[in-house]
Design an enzyme around this catalytic site. Structure first.
Site, short mmCIF file in Angstrom:
data_model
loop_
_atom_site.label_atom_id
_atom_site.label_comp_id
_atom_site.label_asym_id
_atom_site.label_seq_id
_atom_site.Cartn_x
_atom_site.Cartn_y
_atom_site.Cartn_z
N ASP A 15 7.85 2.61 4.50
CA ASP A 15 7.53 3.26 5.79
C ASP A 15 8.72 3.40 6.77
OD1 ASP A 15 5.13 2.99 4.54
OD2 ASP A 15 4.10 1.98 6.16
N ASP A 57 3.40 6.00 5.69
CA ASP A 57 2.13 5.99 6.39
C ASP A 57 1.78 7.46 6.60
OD1 ASP A 57 0.61 3.77 7.16
OD2 ASP A 57 1.14 3.96 9.27
N HIS A 59 -1.38 9.39 7.93
CA HIS A 59 -2.74 9.33 8.45
C HIS A 59 -3.29 10.70 8.84
CE1 HIS A 59 -2.45 5.01 8.57
NE2 HIS A 59 -1.47 5.00 9.45
N HIS A 76 -0.03 7.47 15.20
CA HIS A 76 1.32 7.46 14.62
C HIS A 76 1.25 8.02 13.20
CE1 HIS A 76 -0.61 3.76 13.22
NE2 HIS A 76 0.09 3.95 12.11
N LYS A 101 0.09 6.67 1.94
CA LYS A 101 -1.05 5.76 2.12
C LYS A 101 -1.65 5.94 3.50
CE LYS A 101 2.02 2.13 3.68
NZ LYS A 101 1.58 2.14 5.09
N CYS A 145 3.03 -3.67 6.95
CA CYS A 145 3.03 -3.00 5.65
C CYS A 145 3.95 -3.67 4.64
CB CYS A 145 3.32 -1.52 5.82
SG CYS A 145 1.92 -0.70 6.62
#
Ligand code: VGL
Ligand code: ZN
Length: 206
Positions: A15, A57, A59, A76, A101, A145
């Site tokens: 990340d 990351d 989302h 974020h 993810k 993470c």
């Protein structure tokens, strides 16, 4: 019959995205300090013919991970936005496997083992297929993470080396970083600097 027990190492960069670096939506203090060492060691892994993986990351705009929907965090790393891009200084070798993810609206997915590659295969399956049994891990954030990914890797029986100078913590609560390091230590993780690790890889001792 003697099995082929060849050990193969891989690098997992967790990340290293704009939103986790200074100026980002969920900036980790000093987060960008990981960019240079991780770029350097990624080049060494690639030169040694070893796999490099980079998780991100990724989302949706509405997810239970975000405060507005019951979660802990400001918005974020919304997929497709500049904040979700890898830090521009991060040099990822050709062939780097990107693991996304946190795409499901109902899960935090802190661990890279909750993510998938562009072909839909899980990180665990990718590592099994490529016979990787030692992960070198660095990135953001130590207490979320990185911690979750490292502990999952140990649960799967992988050897893990944490790149001590190539991680940084969010520390929502003071002491989170130390707790994370202790949990990793108790799980049997080795701690090495990037330079120590580069020396081992360059000597072929991984
Ligand atoms: C992370 C908080 C929220 C991380 C991701 O990458 O460590 N932390 N989402
Ligand atoms: Zn997140």
């Amino acid at each position: 019959m003697v099995r082929n027990m060849k050990i193969s190492a891989a690098l997992l960069i967790v990340d290293v995205q704009n939103d986790f670096c200074p100026g980002g939506a969920l900036a980790v203090p000093d987060g960008d300090r990981v960019v240079e060492p991780l770029s350097r060691i990624a080049g060494c892994f690639a030169a040694a013919g070893l796999l490099v993986l980079a998780s991100r990351d990724w989302h949706p705009p509405e997810t239970k991970h975000f405060m507005a929907f019951g979660g802990l965090w400001p918005p974020h790393c919304v997929k497709g936005t500049p904040g979700a891009e890898f830090h521009p200084g991060l040099r990822l070798p050709v062939g780097t496997v990107v693991i996304s993810k946190g795409g499901a609206p109902d899960s935090d997915a802190y661990s890279a083992f909750d993510g998938q590659g562009t072909d839909g295969s899980s990180l665990g399956d990718t590592l099994t297929t490529l016979q990787v049994d030692h992960l070198y891990v660095g990135g953001l954030a130590t207490d979320y993470c990185v911690r979750a990914s490292v502990l999952d890797a140990r649960k799967r029986g992988l050897e893990v080396t944490l790149l001590t100078d190539a991680t940084a913590a969010v520390e929502v609560v003071a002491g989170d970083a130390e707790n994370a390091l202790n949990a990793m230590k108790n799980a049997g993780v080795s701690f090495r600097t990037t330079d120590e690790s580069i020396a081992l890889i360059t000597e072929g001792r991984v």
